[in-house]
Design an enzyme around this catalytic site. Structure first.
Site, mmCIF file in Angstrom:
data_model
loop_
_atom_site.group_PDB
_atom_site.id
_atom_site.type_symbol
_atom_site.label_atom_id
_atom_site.label_comp_id
_atom_site.label_asym_id
_atom_site.label_seq_id
_atom_site.Cartn_x
_atom_site.Cartn_y
_atom_site.Cartn_z
ATOM 1 N N GLU A 100 10.651 15.502 -6.812
ATOM 2 C CA GLU A 100 11.698 16.472 -6.480
ATOM 3 C C GLU A 100 12.032 16.369 -4.998
ATOM 4 O O GLU A 100 11.197 15.973 -4.183
ATOM 5 C CB GLU A 100 11.171 17.866 -6.857
ATOM 6 N N ASP A 104 12.344 25.357 -3.379
ATOM 7 C CA ASP A 104 12.851 26.503 -2.633
ATOM 8 C C ASP A 104 12.279 27.764 -3.282
ATOM 9 O O ASP A 104 11.156 28.145 -3.003
ATOM 10 C CB ASP A 104 14.380 26.401 -2.691
ATOM 11 N N LYS A 132 9.714 25.024 0.876
ATOM 12 C CA LYS A 132 9.869 26.196 1.746
ATOM 13 C C LYS A 132 8.915 27.257 1.209
ATOM 14 O O LYS A 132 9.308 28.077 0.385
ATOM 15 C CB LYS A 132 11.302 26.735 1.675
ATOM 16 N N ARG A 166 24.585 13.898 1.511
ATOM 17 C CA ARG A 166 23.378 13.264 0.942
ATOM 18 C C ARG A 166 23.054 11.933 1.612
ATOM 19 O O ARG A 166 21.929 11.457 1.566
ATOM 20 C CB ARG A 166 23.571 12.992 -0.560
HETATM 21 P P1 IMP Z 1 14.602 26.121 -6.546
HETATM 22 O O1 IMP Z 1 14.756 26.094 -8.028
HETATM 23 O O2 IMP Z 1 15.043 27.421 -5.953
HETATM 24 O O3 IMP Z 1 13.204 25.743 -6.087
HETATM 25 O O4 IMP Z 1 15.636 25.098 -5.959
HETATM 26 C C1 IMP Z 1 15.402 23.760 -6.016
HETATM 27 C C2 IMP Z 1 16.674 22.971 -5.835
HETATM 28 O O5 IMP Z 1 17.612 23.627 -4.979
HETATM 29 C C3 IMP Z 1 16.374 21.666 -5.156
HETATM 30 O O6 IMP Z 1 16.118 20.666 -6.109
HETATM 31 C C4 IMP Z 1 17.619 21.383 -4.356
HETATM 32 O O7 IMP Z 1 18.529 20.627 -5.149
HETATM 33 C C5 IMP Z 1 18.207 22.715 -4.072
HETATM 34 N N1 IMP Z 1 17.908 23.170 -2.686
HETATM 35 C C6 IMP Z 1 16.976 24.054 -2.299
HETATM 36 N N2 IMP Z 1 16.965 24.230 -0.968
HETATM 37 C C7 IMP Z 1 17.908 23.403 -0.476
HETATM 38 C C8 IMP Z 1 18.370 23.105 0.875
HETATM 39 O O8 IMP Z 1 17.898 23.631 1.896
HETATM 40 N N3 IMP Z 1 19.369 22.184 0.954
HETATM 41 C C9 IMP Z 1 19.912 21.565 -0.128
HETATM 42 N N4 IMP Z 1 19.512 21.804 -1.393
HETATM 43 C C10 IMP Z 1 18.521 22.718 -1.572
HETATM 44 MG MG MG Z 2 17.257 19.113 -6.631
#
Ligand code: IMP
Ligand code: MG
Length: 177
Positions: A100, A104, A132, A166
């Site tokens: 991954e 986040d 994070k 990207r």
């Molecule tokens: P989560 O499900 O909240 O953990 O989000 C995960 C996904 O959100 C990652 O695979 C990223 O594609 C996107 N994402 C999370 N934080 C960022 C960031 O700071 N910049 C760009 N994409 C992010």
């Molecule tokens: Mg992603």
């Protein structure tokens, strides 16, 4: 400093540091998966660059596939995992490494891991470029993480802001004004 749409971003993690951390993560995988033949499942779109660099350092036999889910729109997570380009292989009794770009809230991985477990995998671990920890909202065991960062929005090295950015070799952080 770079500008993407309405936002300005400043340098955050340079490409040399990324390369160093990716290689260190690969070394840990090389120790743990020696003699096994895991299947890496890289999550599109964000993980494409990380996955490409990571596998170049792997010394154990492995397969790689790409799967797609999405939970992000703009700079906020939608909290749901939508859409899927599926995994073609039979995962029964396989060691799976989910690759991954960034964790986040953890929502994406939290809903994905049980889906892989249901396919009868022998093991499933997460290898992420970034995390994070301050934003994590679910209990998630991330065994392999190359770098931890504060709660800020970043782009580059595969990560996007509304589909853009990207391509940068380094990682940039949004500038709050
Ligand atoms: P989560 O499900 O909240 O953990 O989000 C995960 C996904 O959100 C990652 O695979 C990223 O594609 C996107 N994402 C999370 N934080 C960022 C960031 O700071 N910049 C760009 N994409 C992010
Ligand atoms: Mg992603």
């Amino acid at each position: 400093m770079i500008t993407i749409k309405d936002k300005q971003f400043e340098p955050f993690i340079n490409k040399g540091m990324i390369a160093e951390r990716v290689e260190a993560l690969a070394e840990r995988l090389n120790d743990d998966y020696r003699g096994k033949r895991p299947i890496l499942i890289a999550i599109l779109n964000g993980a494409f660059m990380f996955a490409a660099d990571l596998v170049r350092h792997l010394t154990f036999e492995h397969e790689i596939q790409f799967a797609k889910f999405s939970s992000y729109e703009g700079m906020e997570t939608t909290g749901r995992v939508k859409q899927l380009i599926g995994v073609c292989s039979d995962l029964m009794d396989r060691d799976v490494i989910i690759v991954e770009d960034i964790i986040d809230t953890g929502t994406t991985m939290y809903s994905l891991i049980p889906q892989f477990r249901n396919m009868g995998v022998r093991s499933v671990e997460v290898a992420t470029l970034l995390m994070k920890p301050g934003k994590l909202q679910v209990p998630l065991n991330v065994k392999y993480c190359a770098m931890e960062i504060p709660n800020e929005f970043i782009v580059g090295y595969g990560l996007d802001y509304d589909g853009l950015g990207r391509n940068y070799e380094s990682i940039y952080v949004v500038k709050e004004n």
